[in-house]
Design an enzyme around this catalytic site. Structure first.
Site, mmCIF file in Angstrom:
data_model
loop_
_atom_site.group_PDB
_atom_site.id
_atom_site.type_symbol
_atom_site.label_atom_id
_atom_site.label_comp_id
_atom_site.label_asym_id
_atom_site.label_seq_id
_atom_site.Cartn_x
_atom_site.Cartn_y
_atom_site.Cartn_z
ATOM 1 N N GLU A 503 0.776 -1.183 0.060
ATOM 2 C CA GLU A 503 -0.005 0.121 -0.113
ATOM 3 C C GLU A 503 0.786 1.236 0.060
ATOM 4 O O GLU A 503 0.546 2.128 -0.670
ATOM 5 C CB GLU A 503 -0.959 0.095 1.190
ATOM 6 C CG GLU A 503 -2.122 -1.015 1.000
ATOM 7 C CD GLU A 503 -3.163 -0.432 0.010
ATOM 8 O OE1 GLU A 503 -3.055 0.720 -0.397
ATOM 9 O OE2 GLU A 503 -4.124 -1.428 0.094
ATOM 10 N N SER A 504 1.801 1.328 1.025
ATOM 11 C CA SER A 504 2.604 2.682 1.027
ATOM 12 C C SER A 504 3.976 2.571 1.331
ATOM 13 O O SER A 504 4.762 3.612 1.197
ATOM 14 C CB SER A 504 2.033 3.242 2.429
ATOM 15 O OG SER A 504 2.586 2.343 3.481
#
Length: 656
Positions: A503-504
């Site tokens: 995700e990040s």
């Protein structure tokens, strides 16, 4: 004996003293670095606020600092009056060919273009990837030089199927004034716009054509937007064929069944290649939309019209129909290189096993299991073979220091990141690190990880042999909070870690174009609803940049998805990415029954490429995080289905 003891004690004392001295020295260096960065932060703030008095004070203390160039750049960028040539010349003479110098040069060029000082623009322009600056450079050359190559370059910029930035309008107006853009050039550009499906540009260009020709081009634009059978009556030409191709591809994506009727009506007037392209697009989007006619549409595609993407969807359409032999035939029809990819070897193995072809299945599993990937790990699990993992070790700090110390741009990048000037930091990083030998790139990434710049690993070591630096590519910040929240919500911590990495890349301040925020990329609306469900106070969307808050809410939401799908991690992961509504639609269209009761095969039918790859990536990353935690790895096959027991055969580097 006493002398020996005294000698040993003396040596121990010396070693202890040296160790304490080293610790004190390191602590002093850290304190000095913290103080320096605090000063630089203040200087940058003063530069941004155009506080000249404060800036003079900082200059007296920091004027020789390697980052002072960026403070100067910030001050010059913020000043209200235009830059002078002397200011820019002084800056470039002082700092040379640096990212800050490139930024100031670009700023000055924009100001010169605004003033239409084309003589100065030509002196200062040194090439650029910025299209606006390229356009201004064309204008400057045309304004100051009649060389034929100038107008040739301008015409090449104009001759595009896409709209060109308005900064080029002056250069293009000069081309028209000189009679270099006429009907022939306009027709050629319209053809390029047709290939791009750019009907707005097509209509804009058609305004410069004679009335009867303009009407024809308008018909072409209408057909691309709303195709019908009208082209059967059009005179044959290369442009007419390009229009038909663009229109049929567009409607095939929107409404494949409507595209069938139009293609059938046009068939007598279409070439074999054009009809093949139409059948390809219709079959592709019929399959991607999960329509029951997908296999029939695949049979209508001539073999020579298949490309790599359609081969994949040929397999998926057969899987969706629970047609094992059809899926095997579709895999067999793939080009060899594509067929031997771990994804399709695993699919073949599952299909052959379902048909009782044990030995053929085992051979396919074996071929897939050599890959350190989602499909390779699953194949290894199923044949009880260790996961294939061949990690590379980054150079030790002492070994890398002599090389990295010769790269002042790397230290500037790390300092700028800590000063929250990420764009500038990235410019410095990209100038230095990609040119280093791969082991030194990994060593540079280690230094980035030390200051919390976690996404450098994915950006720098994301392909080829660089992917084998697993320790750098899969950092473990926030490990304690992650374990706490995973335990609180009864989640597999390696699964959560793999999801965050996807995700990040562990960047707590990450923000997507869709406004998803923080480590687990939660939308503010999702965060607010989850906080309400947990009885947590909601402090607004920006609270999602606070890592502990994001972990608490993100793990709670992931647990909600897991519960919704009865513990099946692959469905929960898909829902986390695409939303539960999308997953419900896919389950309705492709129920988990027949062949698709197999999670491996169901995942392959997910229509969104992003989600299909996301599920594979998250689950593969969970295996790597088991390796990083030095614990006995869970079976990915068990993890995928939400089973709490089951371990793999460990990790092993196959003979290379």
């Amino acid at each position: 004996m006493k002398r020996a003891w005294n000698a040993q004690g003396s040596a121990l004392g010396i070693a202890l003293a040296l160790g304490i001295a080293a610790l004190l020295s390191a602590a002093t260096a850290r304190a000095e670095s913290t103080s320096r960065l605090a000063e630089l932060r203040g200087a940058l703030h003063a530069a941004d606020k155009e506080s000249d008095a404060a800036l003079r004070g900082y200059r007296s203390r920091l004027g020789n600092d390697p980052l002072w160039q960026w403070v100067e750049y910030a001050a010059l960028r913020r000043q209200t009056r235009p830059l002078s040539e002397a200011e820019v010349r002084t800056f470039l003479d002082r700092y040379g060919d640096m990212p800050a110098s490139a930024g100031l040069r670009a700023l000055y060029l924009r100001q010169l273009a605004t003033r239409e000082d084309w003589q100065a623009y030509r002196r200062w322009y040194a090439g650029s990837d910025d299209v606006v600056l390229q356009c201004h450079a064309l204008t400057a050359r045309i304004a100051t030089d009649d060389a034929a190559r100038t107008v040739d370059d301008a015409l090449a910029m104009w001759m595009s199927g896409d709209s060109v930035d308005s900064a080029c309008d002056l250069a293009f107006a000069e081309l028209r004034r000189r009679g270099l853009i006429g009907s022939e050039q306009i027709r050629r550009r319209i053809a390029l716009a047709v290939e791009r499906g750019n009907t707005g540009l097509i209509r804009f260009l058609a305004r410069e054509l004679p009335a009867d020709e303009r009407a024809t081009v308008e018909r072409y634009a209408r057909f691309i937007e709303t195709p019908d059978s009208a082209p059967a009556q059009w005179p044959k030409s290369a442009l007419r064929d390009a229009v038909i191709r663009a229109g049929l591809q567009r409607i095939a994506r929107r409404n494949p069944e409507a595209a069938v009727g139009i293609a059938n009506a046009l068939t007598p007037s279409l070439s074999a290649d054009l009809l093949g392209d139409a059948r390809n697009a219709i079959a592709l989007w019929t399959a991607a939309n999960g329509l029951p006619s997908a296999q029939a549409r695949m049979r209508e595609v001539p073999p020579q019209a298949f490309d790599a993407r359609l081969h994949e969807w040929h397999v998926r359409s057969a899987l969706s129909a629970s047609d094992a032999q059809g899926a095997l035939d579709a895999i067999a029809a793939m080009p060899t290189e594509q067929r031997l990819q771990p994804r399709w070897q695993l699919a073949e193995a599952r299909l052959r096993e379902a048909r009782g072809q044990t030995e053929l299945a085992k051979a396919a599993y074996q071929r897939a299991a050599g890959s350190p990937s989602f499909h390779g790990f699953l194949a290894a699990d199923i044949i009880q073979q260790p996961y294939a993992l061949c990690p590379l070790a980054a150079p030790r700090k002492a070994d890398a220091a002599p090389v990295l110390q010769d790269q002042p741009g790397l230290q500037r990048a790390l300092d700028l990141f800590q000063l929250d000037r990420v764009s500038w930091a990235t410019q410095e990083w990209n100038r230095v690190v990609p040119a280093l030998p791969l082991p030194m790139q990994a060593a540079a990434v280690k230094r980035a990880l030390d200051v919390g710049w976690y996404d450098r690993a994915a950006q720098t070591l994301g392909s080829g042999e660089g992917m084998r630096y697993y320790r750098q590519r899969f950092p473990q910040p926030y490990a304690r909070q992650l374990r706490t929240e995973a335990r609180q919500h009864d989640l597999d911590p390696a699964w959560v870690a793999g999801l965050i990495r996807s995700e990040s890349v562990w960047m707590a301040n990450a923000r997507s174009h869709a406004d998803a925020r923080g480590l687990m990329q939660l939308l503010p609306g999702t965060g607010q609803l989850t906080a309400r469900r947990l009885g947590m106070p909601w402090k607004g969307g920006d609270s999602l940049y606070h890592a502990p808050t994001n972990l608490r809410l993100g793990t709670a939401y992931l647990r909600q998805m897991r519960d919704r799908y009865n513990g099946q991690a692959f469905l929960a992961t898909a829902a986390y990415n695409a939303g539960p509504g999308a997953v419900e639609r896919w389950l309705t269209r492709r129920p988990m029954q027949g062949l698709l009761a197999d999670p491996i095969l169901w995942i392959e039918t997910i229509p969104f490429l992003e989600t299909r790859d996301y599920v594979a990536r998250v689950m593969a990353f969970s295996v790597i995080y088991d390796w990083r935690a030095k614990r006995e790895p869970r079976s990915l096959w068990a993890r995928l289905r939400g089973e709490r027991s089951g371990t793999s055969a460990g990790f092993q580097c196959p003979a290379m």
